[in-house]
Design an enzyme around this catalytic site. Structure first.
Site, mmCIF file in Angstrom:
data_model
loop_
_atom_site.group_PDB
_atom_site.id
_atom_site.type_symbol
_atom_site.label_atom_id
_atom_site.label_comp_id
_atom_site.label_asym_id
_atom_site.label_seq_id
_atom_site.Cartn_x
_atom_site.Cartn_y
_atom_site.Cartn_z
ATOM 1 N N PRO A 114 29.141 35.455 55.860
ATOM 2 C CA PRO A 114 28.840 34.798 54.146
ATOM 3 C C PRO A 114 28.749 35.351 53.495
ATOM 4 O O PRO A 114 29.074 34.455 52.670
ATOM 5 C CB PRO A 114 27.042 34.331 54.241
ATOM 6 C CG PRO A 114 26.507 35.088 56.043
ATOM 7 C CD PRO A 114 27.815 35.887 56.170
ATOM 8 N N GLY A 115 28.352 37.212 53.143
ATOM 9 C CA GLY A 115 28.561 36.797 51.394
ATOM 10 C C GLY A 115 30.067 37.762 51.143
ATOM 11 O O GLY A 115 30.684 37.236 49.938
ATOM 12 N N ASP A 154 39.119 43.395 55.254
ATOM 13 C CA ASP A 154 38.685 44.333 55.818
ATOM 14 C C ASP A 154 38.195 44.968 54.987
ATOM 15 O O ASP A 154 38.937 45.783 54.673
ATOM 16 C CB ASP A 154 39.592 45.112 57.169
ATOM 17 C CG ASP A 154 38.920 45.632 58.128
ATOM 18 O OD1 ASP A 154 38.116 44.927 58.736
ATOM 19 O OD2 ASP A 154 38.588 47.054 58.384
ATOM 20 N N ASP A 207 25.027 46.473 49.083
ATOM 21 C CA ASP A 207 25.047 46.940 47.332
ATOM 22 C C ASP A 207 24.204 47.589 46.536
ATOM 23 O O ASP A 207 24.078 47.511 45.420
ATOM 24 C CB ASP A 207 25.379 45.240 47.068
ATOM 25 C CG ASP A 207 26.995 44.941 47.108
ATOM 26 O OD1 ASP A 207 28.116 45.724 46.912
ATOM 27 O OD2 ASP A 207 27.058 43.594 47.107
ATOM 28 N N HIS A 216 36.267 46.587 44.580
ATOM 29 C CA HIS A 216 37.370 46.277 45.264
ATOM 30 C C HIS A 216 37.842 45.184 46.675
ATOM 31 O O HIS A 216 38.852 44.991 45.399
ATOM 32 C CB HIS A 216 36.455 47.364 46.799
ATOM 33 C CG HIS A 216 35.696 46.522 47.576
ATOM 34 N ND1 HIS A 216 34.761 46.684 46.772
ATOM 35 C CD2 HIS A 216 35.000 46.400 48.396
ATOM 36 C CE1 HIS A 216 33.580 45.705 47.915
ATOM 37 N NE2 HIS A 216 33.873 45.806 48.272
ATOM 38 N N ARG A 217 36.926 44.696 46.118
ATOM 39 C CA ARG A 217 37.493 42.314 46.461
ATOM 40 C C ARG A 217 38.402 42.489 45.189
ATOM 41 O O ARG A 217 39.141 41.415 45.851
ATOM 42 C CB ARG A 217 36.103 42.281 46.924
ATOM 43 C CG ARG A 217 36.502 40.735 47.984
ATOM 44 C CD ARG A 217 35.826 40.501 48.522
ATOM 45 N NE ARG A 217 35.091 40.877 49.940
ATOM 46 C CZ ARG A 217 33.957 41.512 50.071
ATOM 47 N NH1 ARG A 217 33.380 41.967 48.954
ATOM 48 N NH2 ARG A 217 34.160 42.799 50.262
#
Ligand code: ITT
Length: 213
Positions: A16-17, A78, A164, A189-190
């Protein structure tokens, strides 16, 4: 893009995060987005084994699996955290660090315990993410992002998810759990991987990718 009449795009994550961050990162594209849960594809034995040794292999595997299962273009992520003192581990195995049965909080505690007594210079770490857009016919494109930081000696903050609260980002003098989501996405990164994916989708090549799906 994926305008009226065109099929929706599947966000292929059961974390979900991640789903929340990916939805925020793709919002400017005004895509018609559906989740695994919307399509009845969440967990329950339907999840592909993440057998790839790399983020890219795992992300391609997840994206193509869910694209084929749903018949939709699917977007997968990923990711993981690489700690210098652990020779880059847990890396692609970050979600399973410490074995099955641990939750995010237990994995963070394990990481803090494992690094107890480790000097600052060995606590350098980086988050890595590979975002993949995959089509049911087997085409896929991958985009990578990396964010450098350091593992603290104790958790700080309540935002974000996963590692985090222990991931300190020096330029902001804060952990990722102490930042509003937009601020994390701006450097994470995301965020990097999905901005590259968004730029691809906005290009001629990206439009052809969607049209051919
Ligand atoms: P899906 O495969 O369903 O997308 P997952 O959580 O299993 O969900 P991964 O295999 O990619 O996904 O695991 C990545 C793990 O790395 C994740 O569970 C977190 O523990 C960690 N991680 C990745 N990005 C993170 C971030 O931005 N903040 C905190 N932890 C992160």
């Amino acid at each position: 893009m994926s305008g009226p009449g065109s099929p929706p795009i599947l966000i292929a994550t059961s974390n979900p995060g991640k789903a929340r961050e990916i939805t925020g990162l793709l919002a400017p594209l005004r895509l018609d987005i559906v989740t695994l849960r919307d399509r009845g594809l969440a967990r329950s034995g339907d999840v592909p084994e993440e057998t790839g040794a790399t983020y890219e292999e795992n992300a391609r595997g997840k994206g193509l699996h869910y694209a084929q299962r749903s018949g939709l273009v699917a977007i997968a992520d990923d990711s993981g955290i690489e700690v210098d003192a652990l020779d880059g581990k847990p890396g692609p195995l970050s979600a399973r660090y410490g074995g099955p049965g641990l939750d995010d909080a237990a994995r963070r505690r394990l990481l803090l315990e494992t690094l107890a007594g480790m000097p600052d210079e060995r606590r350098a770490a980086r988050y890595v993410a590979v975002a993949v857009i995959a089509a049911p016919d087997g085409r896929a494109q991958a985009f990578r992002g990396v964010c450098e930081g350091r593992i603290l000696r104790a958790a700080r903050g309540t935002g974000g998810f996963g590692y985090d609260p222990v991931f300190f980002y020096p330029p902001f003098n804060a952990t990722f759990a102490e930042l509003p989501e937009e601020r994390k996405n701006g450097v994470s990164h995301r965020g990097q991987a999905f901005r590259a994916l968004a730029a691809f989708l906005g290009s001629g090549e990206g439009r052809r990718f969607l049209e051919g799906a």
